[in-house]
Design an enzyme around this catalytic site. Sequence first.
Site, PDB file in Angstrom:
ATOM      1  N   LYS A  22     -40.697 -34.496  41.716  1.00  0.00           N
ATOM      2  CA  LYS A  22     -41.947 -35.258  41.509  1.00  0.00           C
ATOM      3  C   LYS A  22     -41.700 -36.439  40.582  1.00  0.00           C
ATOM      4  O   LYS A  22     -42.081 -37.572  40.876  1.00  0.00           O
ATOM      5  CB  LYS A  22     -43.022 -34.347  40.892  1.00  0.00           C
ATOM      6  N   ASN A  23     -41.052 -36.171  39.454  1.00  0.00           N
ATOM      7  CA  ASN A  23     -40.903 -37.223  38.436  1.00  0.00           C
ATOM      8  C   ASN A  23     -39.913 -38.307  38.847  1.00  0.00           C
ATOM      9  O   ASN A  23     -39.946 -39.403  38.291  1.00  0.00           O
ATOM     10  CB  ASN A  23     -40.489 -36.618  37.093  1.00  0.00           C
ATOM     11  N   CYS A 116     -54.627 -36.788  27.712  1.00  0.00           N
ATOM     12  CA  CYS A 116     -54.553 -35.687  28.668  1.00  0.00           C
ATOM     13  C   CYS A 116     -54.369 -34.417  27.869  1.00  0.00           C
ATOM     14  O   CYS A 116     -54.222 -34.460  26.644  1.00  0.00           O
ATOM     15  CB  CYS A 116     -53.418 -35.884  29.659  1.00  0.00           C
ATOM     16  N   ARG A 121     -50.551 -39.320  24.439  1.00  0.00           N
ATOM     17  CA  ARG A 121     -49.662 -40.048  25.344  1.00  0.00           C
ATOM     18  C   ARG A 121     -49.978 -41.544  25.425  1.00  0.00           C
ATOM     19  O   ARG A 121     -50.450 -42.055  26.440  1.00  0.00           O
ATOM     20  CB  ARG A 121     -49.685 -39.418  26.746  1.00  0.00           C
ATOM     21  N   ASP A 304     -40.656 -29.955  29.689  1.00  0.00           N
ATOM     22  CA  ASP A 304     -41.289 -29.421  30.902  1.00  0.00           C
ATOM     23  C   ASP A 304     -40.831 -28.002  31.246  1.00  0.00           C
ATOM     24  O   ASP A 304     -41.334 -27.406  32.204  1.00  0.00           O
ATOM     25  CB  ASP A 304     -41.013 -30.350  32.096  1.00  0.00           C
ATOM     26  N   ARG A 397     -50.312 -30.265  41.441  1.00  0.00           N
ATOM     27  CA  ARG A 397     -49.832 -31.600  41.093  1.00  0.00           C
ATOM     28  C   ARG A 397     -48.302 -31.631  41.107  1.00  0.00           C
ATOM     29  O   ARG A 397     -47.720 -32.691  41.310  1.00  0.00           O
ATOM     30  CB  ARG A 397     -50.325 -32.000  39.695  1.00  0.00           C
TER      31      ARG A 397
HETATM   32  C1  UD1 Z   1     -42.395 -38.031  31.553  1.00  0.00           C
HETATM   33  C2  UD1 Z   1     -42.571 -36.963  32.596  1.00  0.00           C
HETATM   34  C3  UD1 Z   1     -43.085 -35.665  31.960  1.00  0.00           C
HETATM   35  C4  UD1 Z   1     -42.175 -35.254  30.818  1.00  0.00           C
HETATM   36  C5  UD1 Z   1     -41.972 -36.399  29.837  1.00  0.00           C
HETATM   37  C6  UD1 Z   1     -40.957 -36.072  28.752  1.00  0.00           C
HETATM   38  C7  UD1 Z   1     -43.107 -38.228  34.593  1.00  0.00           C
HETATM   39  C8  UD1 Z   1     -44.124 -38.620  35.591  1.00  0.00           C
HETATM   40  N1  UD1 Z   1     -43.517 -37.425  33.602  1.00  0.00           N
HETATM   41  O1  UD1 Z   1     -43.677 -38.317  31.017  1.00  0.00           O
HETATM   42  O2  UD1 Z   1     -43.117 -34.657  32.967  1.00  0.00           O
HETATM   43  O3  UD1 Z   1     -42.763 -34.163  30.130  1.00  0.00           O
HETATM   44  O4  UD1 Z   1     -41.508 -37.569  30.538  1.00  0.00           O
HETATM   45  O5  UD1 Z   1     -39.759 -35.702  29.306  1.00  0.00           O
HETATM   46  O6  UD1 Z   1     -41.944 -38.580  34.701  1.00  0.00           O
HETATM   47  N2  UD1 Z   1     -44.741 -42.382  23.817  1.00  0.00           N
HETATM   48  C9  UD1 Z   1     -45.215 -43.312  22.922  1.00  0.00           C
HETATM   49  N3  UD1 Z   1     -45.545 -44.548  23.389  1.00  0.00           N
HETATM   50  C10 UD1 Z   1     -45.375 -44.899  24.703  1.00  0.00           C
HETATM   51  C11 UD1 Z   1     -44.867 -43.941  25.596  1.00  0.00           C
HETATM   52  C12 UD1 Z   1     -44.560 -42.679  25.136  1.00  0.00           C
HETATM   53  O7  UD1 Z   1     -45.377 -43.044  21.740  1.00  0.00           O
HETATM   54  O8  UD1 Z   1     -45.678 -46.051  25.057  1.00  0.00           O
HETATM   55  C13 UD1 Z   1     -44.395 -41.017  23.329  1.00  0.00           C
HETATM   56  C14 UD1 Z   1     -45.234 -39.915  23.966  1.00  0.00           C
HETATM   57  O9  UD1 Z   1     -46.466 -39.757  23.318  1.00  0.00           O
HETATM   58  C15 UD1 Z   1     -44.318 -38.728  23.808  1.00  0.00           C
HETATM   59  C16 UD1 Z   1     -42.923 -39.336  23.953  1.00  0.00           C
HETATM   60  O10 UD1 Z   1     -43.078 -40.727  23.759  1.00  0.00           O
HETATM   61  O11 UD1 Z   1     -44.445 -38.186  22.525  1.00  0.00           O
HETATM   62  C17 UD1 Z   1     -42.252 -39.090  25.285  1.00  0.00           C
HETATM   63  O12 UD1 Z   1     -43.145 -39.465  26.324  1.00  0.00           O
HETATM   64  P1  UD1 Z   1     -42.620 -40.093  27.690  1.00  0.00           P
HETATM   65  O13 UD1 Z   1     -41.142 -39.866  27.802  1.00  0.00           O
HETATM   66  O14 UD1 Z   1     -43.113 -41.492  27.797  1.00  0.00           O
HETATM   67  O15 UD1 Z   1     -43.361 -39.199  28.753  1.00  0.00           O
HETATM   68  P2  UD1 Z   1     -43.909 -39.640  30.167  1.00  0.00           P
HETATM   69  O16 UD1 Z   1     -43.061 -40.733  30.730  1.00  0.00           O
HETATM   70  O17 UD1 Z   1     -45.382 -39.841  30.090  1.00  0.00           O
END
Ligand code: UD1
Length: 418
Positions: A22-23, A116, A121, A304, A397
Amino acid sequence: MDRIVVEGGRRLKGNVRISGSKNAALPVLVSSLLVDGECVFHNVPDLVDIKSIKLLLEDLGARVETNGDTVMIDASTVHKFEASYDLVRKMRASILVLGPLLARQKKARVSLPGGCAIGARPINLHLKGMENLGATITLEHGYVEAHADALVGNDIYFDVVSVGATENMMMTAVLATGVTLLRNAAREPEITALADVLIQMGAQIEGAGTSVIKITGVTSLKPVEVQIIPDRIEAGTFMVASAMTGGDVTITDCTPDHMGGIIHKLKLSGATVLVNGSSIQVIGSDEIKSLDIQTLPYPGFPTDMQAQFMAMMTVAKGTSVFRETIFENRFIHVSELIRMGADISLSGGNVATVKGVARLSSAPVMASDLRASASLILAGLIAQGTTVVSRVYHLDRGYESLERKFEMLGGAVRREKD
Ligand code: UD1
């Protein structure tokens, strides 16, 4: 709304084929926005999140055709630059269209995804990165509005390792002028998979899979035909299911190389893990040993998989400590596991201490997010009696045909309509 009913106490046995990730599929499908022409993607899982992204791409004007696990996307007809709240709120990963839309049309308007269940996030890193390439970003009426006369490569440092921000910035920078460096980039296999697809499209990317990615902008990209990589989290979930039921399950069509942390921890728990090419056989032991887990960006242990391992540790011999360092609210499954007889205490907001108990007992439980849903089903597999997991739309999902796959392995897992 559907619910999943699990009769506990059966050992899982047999083979299970892992679906496409999925990711990995989400950003790869979105990358078709960068190309004029038909892109073909194979091994795309049939999931609610994938349907959501296809709807969003169609809404933007792309032609999307699905045939089994093959999806064709032709973005040459894309005419809109706005992703509406109604589509984005269904799935946070919709924010991934921001970069490609900006790269393609020099402007984009995407609804802010909002919070969420597993935490706030934020998307500040995505936005700051785009500003560094020359975009002007404003937040108006719940929407991110981005525009740029031109995108110019730059040296970008991420304060936090973010999968989504790394992907969004790769897709923004591939068509920018000059060189972009992404420092402290995420190294997940899904990042490498996206880079491989972009490179096949004609992008110049070096260092994907390391913490510094170098992107040299090109003027246009060409259509591709690619295969989505296997889902390492789905594979990990079945591996834990085999280990905790004392089972003997072979997981096929997966990429063991992407699962070092999961394999290591399973072995420590006492399970036998045999890797053979793209298959992994997991044989559970009579006694599960306790272990400590700290979630970290890849190649660290994946957040995850935290909830699934916690389900297993509820019945381990001894005490296990879980430290969640990625998301601030990712222990929502704890209260549900406690309702099934687990002995878990929380401290400091991100530490869960799990004292193994002799057995779990079934209870009606509520799924709160995708991986928590999986954790509760795993707990149901070893609980005495019948566990009913409601709110399973979270599960749909991210897991393709989960109950059918468990049934094929001899588990008593079925779906019921409320
Ligand atoms: C992706 C995965 C999710 C997984 C996560 C971490 C997808 C669709 N989802 O989510 O399944 O659990 O990676 O491996 O691929 N953060 C910030 N600012 C930002 C972006 C992120 O502070 O602009 C923080 C988040 O709050 C979190 C950390 O960075 O604490 C990691 O998040 P991130 O790697 O961005 O997760 P996703 O890409 O949303």
